[in-house]
Enzyme design. Structure first.
Site, mmCIF file in Angstrom:
data_model
loop_
_atom_site.group_PDB
_atom_site.id
_atom_site.type_symbol
_atom_site.label_atom_id
_atom_site.label_comp_id
_atom_site.label_asym_id
_atom_site.label_seq_id
_atom_site.Cartn_x
_atom_site.Cartn_y
_atom_site.Cartn_z
ATOM 1 C CG HIS A 60 6.497 2.977 -8.712
ATOM 2 N ND1 HIS A 60 7.751 3.532 -8.846
ATOM 3 C CD2 HIS A 60 5.647 4.018 -8.600
ATOM 4 C CE1 HIS A 60 7.657 4.853 -8.803
ATOM 5 N NE2 HIS A 60 6.377 5.175 -8.663
ATOM 6 N NE ARG A 114 -3.810 -2.364 1.951
ATOM 7 C CZ ARG A 114 -4.589 -2.777 0.947
ATOM 8 N NH1 ARG A 114 -4.831 -1.973 -0.059
ATOM 9 N NH2 ARG A 114 -5.129 -3.986 0.943
HETATM 10 P P1 5GP Z 1 6.037 8.241 -8.010
HETATM 11 O O1 5GP Z 1 5.845 9.722 -7.948
HETATM 12 O O2 5GP Z 1 7.483 7.872 -7.988
HETATM 13 O O3 5GP Z 1 5.264 7.613 -9.108
HETATM 14 O O4 5GP Z 1 5.348 7.673 -6.686
HETATM 15 C C1 5GP Z 1 6.033 7.158 -5.598
HETATM 16 C C2 5GP Z 1 5.012 6.763 -4.565
HETATM 17 O O5 5GP Z 1 5.677 6.091 -3.531
HETATM 18 C C3 5GP Z 1 4.270 7.942 -3.919
HETATM 19 O O6 5GP Z 1 2.869 7.803 -4.132
HETATM 20 C C4 5GP Z 1 4.640 7.842 -2.447
HETATM 21 O O7 5GP Z 1 3.565 8.151 -1.577
HETATM 22 C C5 5GP Z 1 5.083 6.399 -2.312
HETATM 23 N N1 5GP Z 1 6.097 6.193 -1.282
HETATM 24 C C6 5GP Z 1 7.221 6.932 -1.078
HETATM 25 N N2 5GP Z 1 7.938 6.424 -0.066
HETATM 26 C C7 5GP Z 1 7.233 5.337 0.383
HETATM 27 C C8 5GP Z 1 7.470 4.396 1.425
HETATM 28 O O8 5GP Z 1 8.459 4.440 2.148
HETATM 29 N N3 5GP Z 1 6.530 3.414 1.574
HETATM 30 C C9 5GP Z 1 5.410 3.331 0.795
HETATM 31 N N4 5GP Z 1 4.572 2.337 1.032
HETATM 32 N N5 5GP Z 1 5.171 4.210 -0.206
HETATM 33 C C10 5GP Z 1 6.078 5.194 -0.395
#
Ligand code: 5GP
Length: 127
Positions: free
Chosen positions: A110, A34
């Protein structure tokens, strides 16, 4: 094309067990957990265990076994999170940010799975 992977990113640390996570599904080649700051009632991040920085990197260089594992894992989570648009459920959105234009925060490939309420337009319109 060559991709640089930074093994100090947060998701690499999660995969090594250095940072806890709320796991939804783990398979041989993928992990789903999550999002720590959810944007919707359902907000799951699905990642390959391999060292890929972005979707394009994964699609170009992952073994087909990893790609099938990832795709099936994602599909299973849509089902277990009850967001498949059947039997009265409302559906979901998949999104993968890559690079600065998309504000990619974590440089490990991701897929965001979001759902559980109405998601609105695909993107805000504007400049
Ligand atoms: P991006 O902007 O790279 O597509 O999204 C990265 C996502 O990773 C964000 O929605 C953020 O909330 C999530 N995220 C960042 N650090 C962590 C973490 O330590 N644990 C979890 N579960 N999510 C994280």
């Amino acid at each position: 094309m060559s991709y640089d992977y930074d093994d100090q990113n947060i998701f690499a640390k999660i995969l090594r067990g250095e940072i806890p996570n709320d796991t939804v599904l783990e398979t041989e080649h993928s992990l789903a957990f999550r999002d720590i700051q959810p944007h919707a009632p359902v907000h799951v991040l699905v990642i390959p265990k391999g060292a890929y920085v972005s979707f394009d990197h994964f699609a170009a260089e992952a073994d087909p076994v990893e790609i099938v594992d990832f795709t099936r894992a994602l599909g299973r989570i849509c089902q277990t999170e009850n967001v498949c648009p059947v039997d009265g459920h409302e559906g979901y959105r998949l999104l993968s940010n890559a690079g600065p234009a998309a504000n990619q925060e974590v440089p490990h490939m991701h897929m965001h799975l979001v759902g559980g309420h109405s998601l609105g337009a695909i993107l805000p319109r504007g400049g």
